[in-house]
Design a protein around this motif. Structure first.
Motif, PDB file in Angstrom:
ATOM      1  N   SER A   1      25.480 -33.428  74.920  1.00  0.00           N
ATOM      2  CA  SER A   1      24.577 -32.965  73.867  1.00  0.00           C
ATOM      3  C   SER A   1      24.708 -31.467  73.634  1.00  0.00           C
ATOM      4  O   SER A   1      24.522 -30.986  72.515  1.00  0.00           O
ATOM      5  CB  SER A   1      23.130 -33.320  74.224  1.00  0.00           C
ATOM      6  OG  SER A   1      22.709 -32.607  75.375  1.00  0.00           O
TER       7      SER A   1
ATOM      8  N   LEU B   1      27.864 -32.344  70.835  1.00  0.00           N
ATOM      9  CA  LEU B   1      27.035 -32.697  69.685  1.00  0.00           C
ATOM     10  C   LEU B   1      27.126 -31.696  68.536  1.00  0.00           C
ATOM     11  O   LEU B   1      27.220 -32.109  67.371  1.00  0.00           O
ATOM     12  CB  LEU B   1      25.581 -32.869  70.128  1.00  0.00           C
ATOM     13  CG  LEU B   1      24.640 -33.519  69.110  1.00  0.00           C
ATOM     14  CD1 LEU B   1      25.171 -34.892  68.705  1.00  0.00           C
ATOM     15  CD2 LEU B   1      23.231 -33.641  69.682  1.00  0.00           C
ATOM     16  N   PRO B   2      27.118 -30.375  68.781  1.00  0.00           N
ATOM     17  CA  PRO B   2      27.235 -29.432  67.651  1.00  0.00           C
ATOM     18  C   PRO B   2      28.529 -29.614  66.858  1.00  0.00           C
ATOM     19  O   PRO B   2      28.515 -29.601  65.622  1.00  0.00           O
ATOM     20  CB  PRO B   2      27.182 -28.062  68.340  1.00  0.00           C
ATOM     21  CG  PRO B   2      26.438 -28.301  69.608  1.00  0.00           C
ATOM     22  CD  PRO B   2      26.858 -29.661  70.053  1.00  0.00           C
ATOM     23  N   SER B   3      29.637 -29.788  67.565  1.00  0.00           N
ATOM     24  CA  SER B   3      30.916 -29.990  66.874  1.00  0.00           C
ATOM     25  C   SER B   3      30.921 -31.303  66.106  1.00  0.00           C
ATOM     26  O   SER B   3      31.449 -31.385  64.987  1.00  0.00           O
ATOM     27  CB  SER B   3      32.067 -29.974  67.888  1.00  0.00           C
ATOM     28  OG  SER B   3      32.142 -28.727  68.535  1.00  0.00           O
ATOM     29  N   LEU B   4      30.324 -32.330  66.711  1.00  0.00           N
ATOM     30  CA  LEU B   4      30.259 -33.630  66.039  1.00  0.00           C
ATOM     31  C   LEU B   4      29.411 -33.547  64.779  1.00  0.00           C
ATOM     32  O   LEU B   4      29.780 -34.097  63.732  1.00  0.00           O
ATOM     33  CB  LEU B   4      29.690 -34.675  66.993  1.00  0.00           C
ATOM     34  CG  LEU B   4      29.569 -36.104  66.450  1.00  0.00           C
ATOM     35  CD1 LEU B   4      30.938 -36.635  66.050  1.00  0.00           C
ATOM     36  CD2 LEU B   4      28.914 -37.015  67.478  1.00  0.00           C
ATOM     37  N   ASN B   5      28.288 -32.841  64.860  1.00  0.00           N
ATOM     38  CA  ASN B   5      27.432 -32.676  63.679  1.00  0.00           C
ATOM     39  C   ASN B   5      28.162 -31.930  62.567  1.00  0.00           C
ATOM     40  O   ASN B   5      28.049 -32.279  61.381  1.00  0.00           O
ATOM     41  CB  ASN B   5      26.157 -31.921  64.056  1.00  0.00           C
ATOM     42  CG  ASN B   5      25.160 -32.796  64.788  1.00  0.00           C
ATOM     43  OD1 ASN B   5      25.179 -34.013  64.647  1.00  0.00           O
ATOM     44  ND2 ASN B   5      24.287 -32.184  65.574  1.00  0.00           N
ATOM     45  N   ALA B   6      28.902 -30.886  62.948  1.00  0.00           N
ATOM     46  CA  ALA B   6      29.659 -30.127  61.944  1.00  0.00           C
ATOM     47  C   ALA B   6      30.727 -30.997  61.295  1.00  0.00           C
ATOM     48  O   ALA B   6      30.926 -30.957  60.073  1.00  0.00           O
ATOM     49  CB  ALA B   6      30.293 -28.901  62.596  1.00  0.00           C
TER      50      ALA B   6
ATOM     51  N   LEU C   1      30.747 -34.306  61.040  1.00  0.00           N
ATOM     52  CA  LEU C   1      30.108 -35.313  60.191  1.00  0.00           C
ATOM     53  C   LEU C   1      29.584 -34.694  58.899  1.00  0.00           C
ATOM     54  O   LEU C   1      29.610 -35.331  57.841  1.00  0.00           O
ATOM     55  CB  LEU C   1      28.969 -35.995  60.957  1.00  0.00           C
ATOM     56  CG  LEU C   1      29.396 -36.896  62.124  1.00  0.00           C
ATOM     57  CD1 LEU C   1      28.175 -37.447  62.844  1.00  0.00           C
ATOM     58  CD2 LEU C   1      30.282 -38.034  61.631  1.00  0.00           C
ATOM     59  N   GLY C   2      29.126 -33.447  58.984  1.00  0.00           N
ATOM     60  CA  GLY C   2      28.693 -32.759  57.769  1.00  0.00           C
ATOM     61  C   GLY C   2      29.842 -32.561  56.798  1.00  0.00           C
ATOM     62  O   GLY C   2      29.691 -32.740  55.586  1.00  0.00           O
TER      63      GLY C   2
END
Length: 213
Positions: A164, A168-173, A175-176
């Motif tokens: 997390s 998670l930050p890289s995954l969120n970026a 997906l964005g």
């Protein structure tokens, strides 16, 4: 057939990028390649194949990456054209805010972009052909199962907090970015949905074949 030739010419930039992506990814990953075709061909099941690249056998990871290559390159191209050339992101943001005046202003600015119709055409051609075919996706399910197993084991052994914080930050970026690409692609296709649908239906009716990538 004239109708097939016209359709193939219209989407040729997308087909070229699609097959070149397969070929280059295979070369990068050290997977042997065979025949390459950019010409439409009728195949089993009354389907029209717009192009193909033959690749040798590989493990599921490399096979999945080769199959995914057109989506990656096509998505990058759509994002580049939509954001950098046509400024469609400002249109999307204005729509999200529900600001009609800002939306119309952003659309007007986009239409006044130099070579607007050339870039728009290229984006339509690429986004229409960037999605992997059924054969391109053959390794996706086993790879997904393997990744899900690894993820489950990581959670079981207590790696959740570390993931997390670090993943998670890289995954969120990521997906964005994917969301932006698909939003631009969806918006463009809403504009040209009826003409493309009519063209595909017309070709299928005239030739009796289903058009595939």
């Amino acid at each position: 057939d004239l109708s097939i030739a016209i359709f193939s010419l219209l989407v040729f930039p997308g087909v070229l990028l699609h097959e070149a992506s397969h070929y280059l990814m295979a070369k990068i990953l050290g997977v042997p390649t065979g025949k390459v075709s950019l010409l439409p061909q009728s195949i089993e099941g009354n389907r029209l194949r717009l192009g193909y690249v033959e690749t040798g056998k590989a493990d599921i990871l490399r096979d999945a990456l080769i199959g995914m290559a057109p989506l990656l390159s096509g998505g990058a191209f759509v994002a580049y054209v939509g954001i950098m050339r046509l400024s469609l992101l400002s249109v999307w943001e204005a729509l999200a805010l529900g600001d009609l005046d800002a939306t119309l202003g952003a659309l007007s600015a986009s239409f006044n972009t130099p070579d607007f119709w050339l870039w728009f055409y290229l984006m339509v051609a690429v986004s229409s052909t960037m999605f992997p075919s059924q054969s391109d996706r053959r390794a996706w399910l086993p790879l997904t199962l393997v990744l899900a197993l690894i993820f489950g084991l990581a959670l079981f052994f207590g790696a959740g907090p570390w993931m997390s914080v670090n993943l998670l930050p890289s995954l969120n970026a990521a997906l964005g970015g994917v969301a932006v690409v698909f939003a631009i692609s969806a918006g463009v296709h809403l504009v040209v949905l009826l003409p493309i649908w009519a063209l595909r239906k017309g070709i299928s009716k005239l030739t009796g074949m289903q058009v595939i990538g």
